[in-house]
Design a protein around this motif. Sequence first.
Motif, PDB file in Angstrom:
ATOM      1  N   TRP A  11      32.878  28.347  53.827  1.00  0.00           N
ATOM      2  CA  TRP A  11      34.009  28.578  54.732  1.00  0.00           C
ATOM      3  C   TRP A  11      34.731  27.256  54.951  1.00  0.00           C
ATOM      4  CZ3 TRP A  11      34.495  26.459  59.810  1.00  0.00           C
ATOM      5  CH2 TRP A  11      35.634  26.901  60.508  1.00  0.00           C
ATOM      6  N   GLN A  12      36.063  27.307  54.907  1.00  0.00           N
ATOM      7  CA  GLN A  12      36.859  26.101  55.142  1.00  0.00           C
ATOM      8  C   GLN A  12      37.593  26.193  56.468  1.00  0.00           C
ATOM      9  OE1 GLN A  12      40.394  25.264  52.660  1.00  0.00           O
ATOM     10  NE2 GLN A  12      39.646  23.167  52.473  1.00  0.00           N
ATOM     11  N   ASN A  13      37.461  25.158  57.278  1.00  0.00           N
ATOM     12  CA  ASN A  13      38.233  25.043  58.509  1.00  0.00           C
ATOM     13  C   ASN A  13      39.672  24.698  58.123  1.00  0.00           C
ATOM     14  OD1 ASN A  13      39.566  23.701  60.787  1.00  0.00           O
ATOM     15  ND2 ASN A  13      37.580  23.769  61.804  1.00  0.00           N
ATOM     16  N   GLU A  14      40.607  25.610  58.401  1.00  0.00           N
ATOM     17  CA  GLU A  14      41.979  25.416  57.945  1.00  0.00           C
ATOM     18  C   GLU A  14      42.656  24.221  58.607  1.00  0.00           C
ATOM     19  OE1 GLU A  14      44.025  29.070  58.502  1.00  0.00           O
ATOM     20  OE2 GLU A  14      43.086  30.043  56.771  1.00  0.00           O
ATOM     21  N   ARG A  15      42.205  23.853  59.780  1.00  0.00           N
ATOM     22  CA  ARG A  15      42.823  22.729  60.484  1.00  0.00           C
ATOM     23  C   ARG A  15      42.345  21.388  59.921  1.00  0.00           C
ATOM     24  NH1 ARG A  15      41.130  19.568  64.486  1.00  0.00           N
ATOM     25  NH2 ARG A  15      39.318  20.905  64.885  1.00  0.00           N
ATOM     26  N   THR A  16      41.018  21.235  59.768  1.00  0.00           N
ATOM     27  CA  THR A  16      40.469  19.962  59.306  1.00  0.00           C
ATOM     28  C   THR A  16      40.315  19.896  57.792  1.00  0.00           C
ATOM     29  OG1 THR A  16      38.170  20.706  59.456  1.00  0.00           O
ATOM     30  CG2 THR A  16      39.165  19.779  61.448  1.00  0.00           C
ATOM     31  N   ARG A  17      40.380  21.074  57.117  1.00  0.00           N
ATOM     32  CA  ARG A  17      40.183  21.199  55.677  1.00  0.00           C
ATOM     33  C   ARG A  17      38.738  20.949  55.258  1.00  0.00           C
ATOM     34  NH1 ARG A  17      43.597  24.417  54.479  1.00  0.00           N
ATOM     35  NH2 ARG A  17      43.366  23.937  52.255  1.00  0.00           N
TER      36      ARG A  17
END
Length: 249
Positions: A11-17
Motif C-alpha cells: 500500500w502506498q501513502n498518496e501524500r508521502t509516497r
Amino acid sequence: MTRPFVLWLIWQNERTRQRYHIGNLVHHEGKYVFYYEKSRKRRGLLDALENGYQPHLAFRDIDKIYVSDRLFGPFERRLPDRRRPDFPEILRTHGLSSDYTEMDLLRATGGRLATDSYEFVAPIYVYGNHFDFDFYIAGWRYYEGEQILKQLKIGEKVQFQLEPENEQDPKAVIVLTSQGRKLGYIPAFYSEFMFQLMENDGDYEAKIHSIHFKALPQLKVNISVCGKLVPSLKERNLNMVHDLQLEMI
C-alpha cells in the motif's frame, strides 16, 4: 512440499509516497490464503496503520486468516480482462506464456488500478542459507536511468550502495550500474533486508532481469538478487509463509 507461490500486498501513502508491505497472498496446493503482515518489520502493517492506512473493505479483520478455493474477488478484479483484444500482447509484454496462472499475471502486472494505491510484488524468498527476490527500481525518473536506458543489457550486473545519511530513509540502498551511474533505489520494503546484509558483508549478486522500454517509469527495469544469508538475518523469519499459514491451507 512444493514451494508456495507468495506475493506481498503493498500500500502506498498518496501524500508521502511511501510504500508499506501490509499483507501476504499465498497460493498453495489449490488454496488461496490472505493475511495481514503484523510482524514488527519496518514498513509493515503496523507502520502503515500509524501513517493513515485503513484495512481493505473486503478484509476488515487484521487478525483473520482468509482462505478460499479461488482467487479472492477483490484481487481477481485487478487482473486485465482476458477478453480484451490486446490481451495476448499483455502476456507477451510481461513474458508470460498461454499457460499462465492468475498468480503469474498478478505478479507480472502488479494488479495495479488507477482507483487505489495497492499493488502486488514478489517477496523475499528464503530457503536454507540462500535467498532471492526481484524488484523494479524505485525513483527511476529522478536519476540517470532514462539517459542510458538503451545502453543497459539484460543480465548486466548492478551494484548496491548504502546511504545511511539519507534523511528520509536511513536504510536506503542505491542501485548503480557497474560503471557507477545511479539508476535509483531498492524499494523500501526490501531495503532493510539488503542494508543489514551489506552491513554484515553478506554475499549476493544483482543483475538486470528485464527491461521494458515503453513501460511506466516505475516498471521499466527489474533487478534480480540472490545470495547467502548472514547469521543475523538467518535467525529472522523472512520467508513470509509461517507454519500457521501453511497449516491453514
